[in-house]
Design a protein around this motif. Structure first.
Motif, PDB file in Angstrom:
ATOM      1  N   ASN A 330       0.881  -1.131   0.162  1.00  0.00           N
ATOM      2  CA  ASN A 330      -0.407  -0.084  -0.420  1.00  0.00           C
ATOM      3  C   ASN A 330       0.782   0.954   0.059  1.00  0.00           C
ATOM      4  O   ASN A 330       1.342   1.261   1.010  1.00  0.00           O
ATOM      5  CB  ASN A 330      -1.306  -0.522   1.295  1.00  0.00           C
ATOM      6  CG  ASN A 330      -2.109  -1.075   0.903  1.00  0.00           C
ATOM      7  OD1 ASN A 330      -2.765  -1.233   0.052  1.00  0.00           O
ATOM      8  ND2 ASN A 330      -2.087  -2.080   2.697  1.00  0.00           N
ATOM      9  N   ASP A 331       0.648   1.836  -0.839  1.00  0.00           N
ATOM     10  CA  ASP A 331       0.992   3.950  -0.053  1.00  0.00           C
ATOM     11  C   ASP A 331       2.220   3.414  -1.239  1.00  0.00           C
ATOM     12  O   ASP A 331       2.966   5.060  -0.981  1.00  0.00           O
ATOM     13  CB  ASP A 331       0.896   3.774   0.064  1.00  0.00           C
ATOM     14  CG  ASP A 331      -0.623   4.073   0.556  1.00  0.00           C
ATOM     15  OD1 ASP A 331      -1.190   4.481  -0.636  1.00  0.00           O
ATOM     16  OD2 ASP A 331      -1.535   3.868   1.636  1.00  0.00           O
ATOM     17  N   MET A 332       3.091   2.179  -1.884  1.00  0.00           N
ATOM     18  CA  MET A 332       4.429   2.520  -2.079  1.00  0.00           C
ATOM     19  C   MET A 332       5.155   2.030  -3.406  1.00  0.00           C
ATOM     20  O   MET A 332       4.545   1.369  -4.337  1.00  0.00           O
ATOM     21  CB  MET A 332       5.460   2.223  -0.725  1.00  0.00           C
ATOM     22  CG  MET A 332       5.672   2.998   0.627  1.00  0.00           C
ATOM     23  SD  MET A 332       6.400   2.401   1.675  1.00  0.00           S
ATOM     24  CE  MET A 332       5.453   0.678   1.980  1.00  0.00           C
ATOM     25  N   THR A 351      -1.256  -7.798  -5.478  1.00  0.00           N
ATOM     26  CA  THR A 351      -1.093  -5.846  -5.317  1.00  0.00           C
ATOM     27  C   THR A 351      -0.292  -5.173  -5.264  1.00  0.00           C
ATOM     28  O   THR A 351       0.084  -4.863  -3.855  1.00  0.00           O
ATOM     29  CB  THR A 351      -2.644  -5.803  -6.020  1.00  0.00           C
ATOM     30  OG1 THR A 351      -3.257  -5.941  -4.591  1.00  0.00           O
ATOM     31  CG2 THR A 351      -3.510  -6.817  -6.701  1.00  0.00           C
ATOM     32  N   VAL A 352      -0.529  -3.707  -6.348  1.00  0.00           N
ATOM     33  CA  VAL A 352       0.059  -2.830  -5.522  1.00  0.00           C
ATOM     34  C   VAL A 352      -1.146  -1.787  -5.623  1.00  0.00           C
ATOM     35  O   VAL A 352      -0.816  -0.816  -6.557  1.00  0.00           O
ATOM     36  CB  VAL A 352       1.877  -2.395  -5.708  1.00  0.00           C
ATOM     37  CG1 VAL A 352       2.514  -0.901  -5.940  1.00  0.00           C
ATOM     38  CG2 VAL A 352       2.259  -3.234  -6.387  1.00  0.00           C
ATOM     39  N   VAL A 353      -1.223  -0.949  -4.130  1.00  0.00           N
ATOM     40  CA  VAL A 353      -2.167   0.343  -4.621  1.00  0.00           C
ATOM     41  C   VAL A 353      -1.202   1.346  -4.241  1.00  0.00           C
ATOM     42  O   VAL A 353      -0.679   1.796  -3.587  1.00  0.00           O
ATOM     43  CB  VAL A 353      -3.460  -0.411  -3.410  1.00  0.00           C
ATOM     44  CG1 VAL A 353      -4.186   1.150  -3.265  1.00  0.00           C
ATOM     45  CG2 VAL A 353      -3.596  -1.718  -3.852  1.00  0.00           C
ATOM     46  N   GLY A 499       6.364  -0.574   7.039  1.00  0.00           N
ATOM     47  CA  GLY A 499       7.541  -0.640   7.293  1.00  0.00           C
ATOM     48  C   GLY A 499       8.276  -1.127   5.152  1.00  0.00           C
ATOM     49  O   GLY A 499       7.643  -0.632   4.700  1.00  0.00           O
ATOM     50  N   ARG A 500       9.366  -0.664   5.753  1.00  0.00           N
ATOM     51  CA  ARG A 500       9.900  -0.933   4.572  1.00  0.00           C
ATOM     52  C   ARG A 500      11.082  -2.489   3.851  1.00  0.00           C
ATOM     53  O   ARG A 500      11.451  -2.784   4.932  1.00  0.00           O
ATOM     54  CB  ARG A 500      10.886   0.444   3.660  1.00  0.00           C
ATOM     55  CG  ARG A 500      10.156   1.416   3.831  1.00  0.00           C
ATOM     56  CD  ARG A 500      10.666   2.730   3.328  1.00  0.00           C
ATOM     57  NE  ARG A 500      10.126   3.395   3.143  1.00  0.00           N
ATOM     58  CZ  ARG A 500       9.492   4.579   3.736  1.00  0.00           C
ATOM     59  NH1 ARG A 500      10.289   4.337   5.042  1.00  0.00           N
ATOM     60  NH2 ARG A 500       8.867   5.502   3.567  1.00  0.00           N
ATOM     61  N   LEU A 501      10.661  -2.737   3.041  1.00  0.00           N
ATOM     62  CA  LEU A 501      11.930  -4.314   3.407  1.00  0.00           C
ATOM     63  C   LEU A 501      12.722  -3.979   1.866  1.00  0.00           C
ATOM     64  O   LEU A 501      12.363  -4.203   0.554  1.00  0.00           O
ATOM     65  CB  LEU A 501      11.482  -5.072   2.596  1.00  0.00           C
ATOM     66  CG  LEU A 501       9.485  -5.933   3.208  1.00  0.00           C
ATOM     67  CD1 LEU A 501       9.024  -7.048   2.618  1.00  0.00           C
ATOM     68  CD2 LEU A 501       9.679  -5.936   4.966  1.00  0.00           C
ATOM     69  N   ALA A 513      -1.318 -13.811   1.886  1.00  0.00           N
ATOM     70  CA  ALA A 513      -1.704 -12.684   2.421  1.00  0.00           C
ATOM     71  C   ALA A 513      -0.753 -12.368   3.470  1.00  0.00           C
ATOM     72  O   ALA A 513      -0.534 -11.724   4.545  1.00  0.00           O
ATOM     73  CB  ALA A 513      -2.788 -13.947   3.713  1.00  0.00           C
ATOM     74  N   ASN A 514       0.284 -11.504   2.820  1.00  0.00           N
ATOM     75  CA  ASN A 514       1.390 -10.274   3.460  1.00  0.00           C
ATOM     76  C   ASN A 514       0.720  -8.642   3.014  1.00  0.00           C
ATOM     77  O   ASN A 514       0.171  -8.990   2.207  1.00  0.00           O
ATOM     78  CB  ASN A 514       2.865 -10.586   3.066  1.00  0.00           C
ATOM     79  CG  ASN A 514       3.578 -11.882   3.127  1.00  0.00           C
ATOM     80  OD1 ASN A 514       3.923 -12.511   2.696  1.00  0.00           O
ATOM     81  ND2 ASN A 514       3.458 -12.247   4.424  1.00  0.00           N
ATOM     82  N   ILE A 515       0.810  -8.359   3.853  1.00  0.00           N
ATOM     83  CA  ILE A 515       0.737  -6.852   3.358  1.00  0.00           C
ATOM     84  C   ILE A 515       1.684  -5.851   4.423  1.00  0.00           C
ATOM     85  O   ILE A 515       1.747  -6.090   5.346  1.00  0.00           O
ATOM     86  CB  ILE A 515      -0.860  -6.739   4.349  1.00  0.00           C
ATOM     87  CG1 ILE A 515      -1.706  -7.266   4.104  1.00  0.00           C
ATOM     88  CG2 ILE A 515      -1.222  -5.051   4.343  1.00  0.00           C
ATOM     89  CD1 ILE A 515      -3.675  -6.879   4.740  1.00  0.00           C
ATOM     90  N   ILE A 516       1.820  -4.955   3.225  1.00  0.00           N
ATOM     91  CA  ILE A 516       3.391  -3.468   4.019  1.00  0.00           C
ATOM     92  C   ILE A 516       1.711  -2.345   3.580  1.00  0.00           C
ATOM     93  O   ILE A 516       1.513  -2.209   2.012  1.00  0.00           O
ATOM     94  CB  ILE A 516       4.226  -4.014   2.650  1.00  0.00           C
ATOM     95  CG1 ILE A 516       5.034  -5.665   2.565  1.00  0.00           C
ATOM     96  CG2 ILE A 516       5.012  -3.468   2.794  1.00  0.00           C
ATOM     97  CD1 ILE A 516       5.238  -6.022   1.649  1.00  0.00           C
ATOM     98  N   ASN A 517       1.998  -2.003   4.541  1.00  0.00           N
ATOM     99  CA  ASN A 517       1.873  -0.460   4.915  1.00  0.00           C
ATOM    100  C   ASN A 517       3.101   0.404   4.925  1.00  0.00           C
ATOM    101  O   ASN A 517       4.135   0.020   5.375  1.00  0.00           O
ATOM    102  CB  ASN A 517       0.444  -0.677   5.749  1.00  0.00           C
ATOM    103  CG  ASN A 517      -0.174  -0.963   5.871  1.00  0.00           C
ATOM    104  OD1 ASN A 517      -0.701  -1.557   4.282  1.00  0.00           O
ATOM    105  ND2 ASN A 517      -1.362  -1.513   6.761  1.00  0.00           N
ATOM    106  N   LYS A 518       2.902   1.247   4.624  1.00  0.00           N
ATOM    107  CA  LYS A 518       3.949   3.358   4.508  1.00  0.00           C
ATOM    108  C   LYS A 518       3.782   2.860   6.180  1.00  0.00           C
ATOM    109  O   LYS A 518       2.898   3.493   6.564  1.00  0.00           O
ATOM    110  CB  LYS A 518       2.985   3.929   3.254  1.00  0.00           C
ATOM    111  CG  LYS A 518       4.489   4.858   4.074  1.00  0.00           C
ATOM    112  CD  LYS A 518       3.854   6.251   2.371  1.00  0.00           C
ATOM    113  CE  LYS A 518       4.923   7.085   2.537  1.00  0.00           C
ATOM    114  NZ  LYS A 518       4.745   8.139   1.237  1.00  0.00           N
ATOM    115  N   PRO A 519       4.973   3.232   6.271  1.00  0.00           N
ATOM    116  CA  PRO A 519       5.090   3.608   7.583  1.00  0.00           C
ATOM    117  C   PRO A 519       4.947   5.132   8.467  1.00  0.00           C
ATOM    118  O   PRO A 519       5.637   5.784   7.105  1.00  0.00           O
ATOM    119  CB  PRO A 519       6.435   3.219   8.258  1.00  0.00           C
ATOM    120  CG  PRO A 519       7.524   3.593   7.096  1.00  0.00           C
ATOM    121  CD  PRO A 519       6.583   2.900   5.851  1.00  0.00           C
ATOM    122  N   LEU A 520       4.157   5.079   9.123  1.00  0.00           N
ATOM    123  CA  LEU A 520       3.935   7.033   9.778  1.00  0.00           C
ATOM    124  C   LEU A 520       4.779   7.527  10.833  1.00  0.00           C
ATOM    125  O   LEU A 520       5.312   6.373  11.278  1.00  0.00           O
ATOM    126  CB  LEU A 520       2.421   6.663   9.408  1.00  0.00           C
ATOM    127  CG  LEU A 520       1.802   6.360   8.799  1.00  0.00           C
ATOM    128  CD1 LEU A 520      -0.067   6.226   9.306  1.00  0.00           C
ATOM    129  CD2 LEU A 520       1.655   7.204   8.339  1.00  0.00           C
TER     130      LEU A 520
END
Length: 520
Positions: A330-332, A351-353, A499-501, A513-520
């Motif tokens: 998400n968002d990256m 997918t990349v959102v 975070g980021r990989l 079912a992995n989810i990667i969200n932009k860190p805040l």
């Protein structure tokens, strides 16, 4: 509006000659037919040397006064640009000058700062400008007095009915607005050297060759004064000379003040470049309506480890990216270099959102962009690996179940989060950072623990895991922070990352079912 933009008020500066409770009455004296214009403090936000949020007049401050009905020394009717000078260096000052009463109702117009060149100008044609390049000496804000511009509210006065001995009250209003920039660093001190402030809109931040009519009515509220003939610029620069030292404490870090032209920037954006001895930090903020007569604060935080262009990526790999299930980034962006597009597999179903997938064989421009991102990743990895201040705390084995305060933590072998969750406690400091220097592998074990818990203002954006080989994030782990691995990174089923990989040389593997969200 961006959270880092906060509004404070420029309260109108009032010149009044009325006797005030905090001023002795013998300060107000009349001498025959002389018109006395004196100023008394009535607000905490005046002119011209700033200390905190209080500014004060300097004894050398001068205003220009116009009155077509008044007499000059020698008896000539029609006062143009009479010079009145502050007599005390304080927040409450009287102004001295010499003009005389004429006949009938008198109309007064005035401005600050005084210019002798305006003696050939009418009150309707006063030159005004706001330079695109400003300067500040060290931590002092006295430069504001050189470029701020105030116009008095037009004043009518009849000496026959109001008394020739009664001083004339003039209310001076700010034409421009002010922005205070503060820069925070995670640790230590450094020098603040320059600010560049640019808008993407057509509204001008600075201008030259403008004309202002002093006889115009004071604009209602924060509405703008009418200025004609100006040549504007969408950027302003503040150069700082001498020592302007910034720290990690908002209460003690030095600031920089810039005067800007008010205007509407809604729908656009501001780009701010803050120059320090550590380099240049760029931030982008949403545009707002900069109101006349207002003061704004903008805080810039220099990251302990700056990912630069690599910051745009949720996944950045050296040789391969694969996904075996319905994972979401998400968002990256997702990128690979020097690997090619064919080395990215499993997208879809992954997918990349609000992001894109990039490979160097997409285009020469993309290849250049990815090469820079990998270079920035390498730089950040090396900074994290070699960081020694504050002094690293040695950890080993399984740190699950621990609570760690901000700092650098070093493991000379592999590191695990296994027998419980790891809590990172910022202790109320939202700028707190953690760097984990792991010489070998990083592993979290899902099920019995292995989550990363953030407490008291801790932010995933400020957590860095420098891994000397490979990282494996276990099943259903909730992980926080940026992983900078020398080799590879693997997410097991259900692992959730804020975070980021970022893998310098190896591959990044996603399971189901992995989810990667932009860190805040």
């Amino acid at each position: 509006m961006n959270r880092f933009l906060y509004i404070l008020w420029f309260v109108l500066l009032i010149f009044t000659s009325c006797v005030r409770e905090d001023l002795p009455s013998d300060n107000v004296q009349q001498d025959g037919e002389t018109i006395k214009i004196s100023g008394a403090y009535s607000s905490p936000q005046t002119k011209t040397t700033l200390s905190g949020l209080v500014t004060s007049w300097e004894s050398s401050d001068k205003t220009g006064v116009y009155c077509a009905q008044a007499k000059n020394p020698g008896g000539v009717v029609g006062v143009k640009n009479a010079e009145f000078t502050a007599v005390t260096q304080t927040v409450s000052s009287f102004f001295d000058g010499t003009i005389y009463w004429g006949a009938g109702v008198h109309y007064f117009y005035s401005y600050y700062p005084y210019s002798a060149a305006n003696s050939i100008k009418e009150a309707t044609e006063i030159p005004i400008s706001l330079p695109a390049t400003q300067s500040q000496a060290g931590v002092t804000y006295s430069h504001i007095g050189d470029i701020d511009f105030l116009v008095s509210t037009p004043k009518s006065f009849n000496p026959l009915t109001e008394g020739a001995a009664t001083p004339v009250d003039l209310v001076y209003n700010h034409v421009f607005s002010m922005i205070e920039f503060k820069v925070l660093i995670p640790q230590g001190t450094t020098k603040f050297n320059k600010i560049e402030f640019t808008t993407s809109t057509a509204a001008d931040l600075s201008f030259s060759s403008g004309i202002i009519d002093l006889t115009q009515a004071k604009p209602a509220g924060d509405a703008l004064y009418t200025i004609t003939g100006a040549t504007g610029s969408n950027s302003s620069t503040l150069n700082i000379t001498g020592d302007c030292i910034i720290t990690n404490d908002p209460a003690t870090t030095a600031g920089a003040m810039m005067m800007v032209n008010p205007g509407n920037h809604i729908g656009g954006s501001f780009t701010v470049n803050a120059y320090t001895d550590l380099g240049v930090t760029t931030v982008i903020r949403d545009g707002i309506f900069i109101k006349r007569n207002n003061k704004y604060n903008l805080t810039i935080i220099i990251p302990f480890i700056d990912l630069k262009t690599a910051k745009e990526f949720g996944i950045l790999s050296g040789v391969g990216i694969s996904s075996s299930g319905l994972s979401i980034i998400n968002d990256m962006d997702v990128g690979i270099s020097p690997g090619l597009r064919s080395d990215i597999t499993g997208f879809p179903p992954a997918t990349v959102v609000n992001g894109a997938i990039y490979a160097p064989d997409d285009s020469p421009g993309t290849a250049t962009m990815l090469t820079q991102a990998k270079s920035d990743l390498t730089d950040a990895y090396l900074i994290a690996e070699n960081a020694v201040s504050p002094v690293p705390i040695i950890v080993a084995g399984d740190i699950g179940g621990s609570t760690l305060t901000p700092g650098i933590y070093k493991s000379f072998s592999s590191l695990m989060v296994q027998t419980g969750s790891l809590t990172l406690d910022a202790q109320g400091n939202s700028n707190a950072f953690w760097v984990f220097q792991v010489t070998d592998a990083l592993t979290t074990i899902g099920g019995a623990g292995g989550d990363i818990i953030l407490l008291n203002g801790a932010k995933a954006e400020n957590i860095f895991w420098q891994v000397g080989s490979s990282a494996t994030i276990g099943d259903n782990t909730s992980f926080k922070g940026n992983i900078l691995a020398l080799t590879s990174i693997t997410l097991n089923t259900g692992a959730l990352i804020e975070g980021r990989l970022l893998a310098r040389n190896g591959a990044i593997v996603l399971s189901n079912a992995n989810i990667i969200n932009k860190p805040l």
